[in-house]
Design an enzyme around this catalytic site. Sequence first.
Site, PDB file in Angstrom:
ATOM      1  N   HIS A   1       3.951   1.382   2.676  1.00 47.26           N
ATOM      2  CA  HIS A   1       3.970   0.356   3.395  1.00 47.26           C
ATOM      3  C   HIS A   1       4.334  -0.932   2.353  1.00 47.26           C
ATOM      4  CE1 HIS A   1       1.137   1.850   6.924  1.00 47.26           C
ATOM      5  NE2 HIS A   1       0.888   2.437   5.843  1.00 47.26           N
TER       6      HIS A   1
ATOM      7  N   GLU B   1       0.887  -1.508   0.131  1.00 44.37           N
ATOM      8  CA  GLU B   1       0.125  -0.197  -0.121  1.00 44.37           C
ATOM      9  C   GLU B   1       0.921   1.229  -0.183  1.00 44.37           C
ATOM     10  OE1 GLU B   1      -2.533  -0.112   3.402  1.00 44.37           O
ATOM     11  OE2 GLU B   1      -2.859   2.110   3.324  1.00 44.37           O
TER      12      GLU B   1
ATOM     13  N   GLU C   1      -3.337  10.764   3.676  1.00 44.11           N
ATOM     14  CA  GLU C   1      -4.354  10.363   4.659  1.00 44.11           C
ATOM     15  C   GLU C   1      -4.432  11.801   5.459  1.00 44.11           C
ATOM     16  OE1 GLU C   1      -4.755   6.227   6.052  1.00 44.11           O
ATOM     17  OE2 GLU C   1      -2.444   6.468   6.164  1.00 44.11           O
TER      18      GLU C   1
END
Length: 446
Positions: free
Chosen positions: A241, A225, A230
């Site tokens: 990630h 990911e 965010e």
Amino acid sequence: MLVIALILRGLSVGTGTQQSETHPSLSWQQTSKGGSGQSVSGSVVLDSNWRWTHTTDGTTNCYDGNEWSSDLCPDASTCSSNCVLEGADYSGTYGITGSGSSLKLGFVTKGSYSTNIGSRVYLLGDESHYKLFKLENNEFTFTVDDSNLECGLNGALYFVAMDEDGGASKYSGAKPGAKYGMGYCDAQCPHDMKFINGDANVEGWKPSDNDENAGTGKWGACCTEMDIWEANKYATAYTPHICTKNGEYRCEGTDCGDTKDNNRYGGVCDKDGCDFNSWRMGNQSFWGPGLIIDTGKPVTVVTQFLADGGSLSEIRRKYVQGGKVIENTVTKISGMDEFDSITDEFCNQQKKAFRDTNDFEKKGGLKGLGTAVDAGVVLVLSLWDDHDVNMLWLDSIYPTDSGSKAGADRGPCATSSGVPKDVESNYASASVTFSDIKFGPIDSTY
Ligand SMILES: *[C@@H]1O[C@H](CO)[C@@H](O)[C@H](O)[C@H]1NC(C)=O
């Protein structure tokens, strides 16, 4: 008779006929060197987890609230042959509205049958395939309006290594595929997916004790990911990630790396990632209402994926607001050099300075990320609140009992903020609007 019927159905979950599936359109621009752009017509699809799942021939719920029907779904394959995923009324039920190159996700939507909380959608390339983006040596740009996102909310834009067709060709149970938003995975290996690899996640399903719509099953859905965005009005982070398995991987047991089993670093994915959050990295006057980037107004966010000698080496960020290009902040952390982008060296120094486990390096670092996203990744847009830790990891002090531990201070929100029950009642009308997505070679999109 029954046996024949099951064989004919092919044991896949089906699709319903109560509501036609009409994907909201979202156009975007493919840019070329020099900055010229070509408009691409696209659309978005709602994740299958949000959809009404009911009997093939009727309207009885296969999944009701946060539990599977024990009659219709005693096990994965019976469930698939008994149940269908229904089409979505995007604006009426889910609060999702698109227009031209802009998409708005509403937070709480009261429909005629249910109250919906947040959503997650994927960009499609055609009706039954997700659009795949190859990030290396390219840049991804979008404009976001976060002015209506309070503490505890997260308007997210990110990439995950899902299957292009939602698993339809690989898994006999996943026939609805990308057209119905199947196949989601991310680096947290979520156990709350109702279907994984086309099988209902009914085994060991535990309804959540604080979310009336969600629960967790035995399987988790893992994949690499890249969190581009965010954020809410008060905090923002971008975070790669890595997972060590290629593409989408259904985990079970220790592979899932479940925090509740004290196994956070023992699974196939790097759950912490390597985040760049300007507040956390020492600059508290950058992102917020009335600050250097004024979150009361839309802002354009540029993310560059730079490669060195053929492998991903740096993820750079720039912002554009009021016609001005604003460079990312420079880290000011004791024990760290100055950095304004994500590199392996930034990650290593940050983990050391904050005494955090360096799972990012262990699972492959930026080079590993580059390899993991090489086949192309799917764009996700979502709006969510956090039933596990109230989004404190993004916008507050986390862990909350860490005193003045370096790296714990991530944003200005109170440690008591972000409780889902509070945000869902106090900020029901919250929303995030994403627009003007552009993708192309470095320095071609802004
Ligand atoms: C925060 O970052 C901005 C942009 O780089 C810079 O102009 C400002 O001086 C920084 N503030 C602090 C307190 O470091």
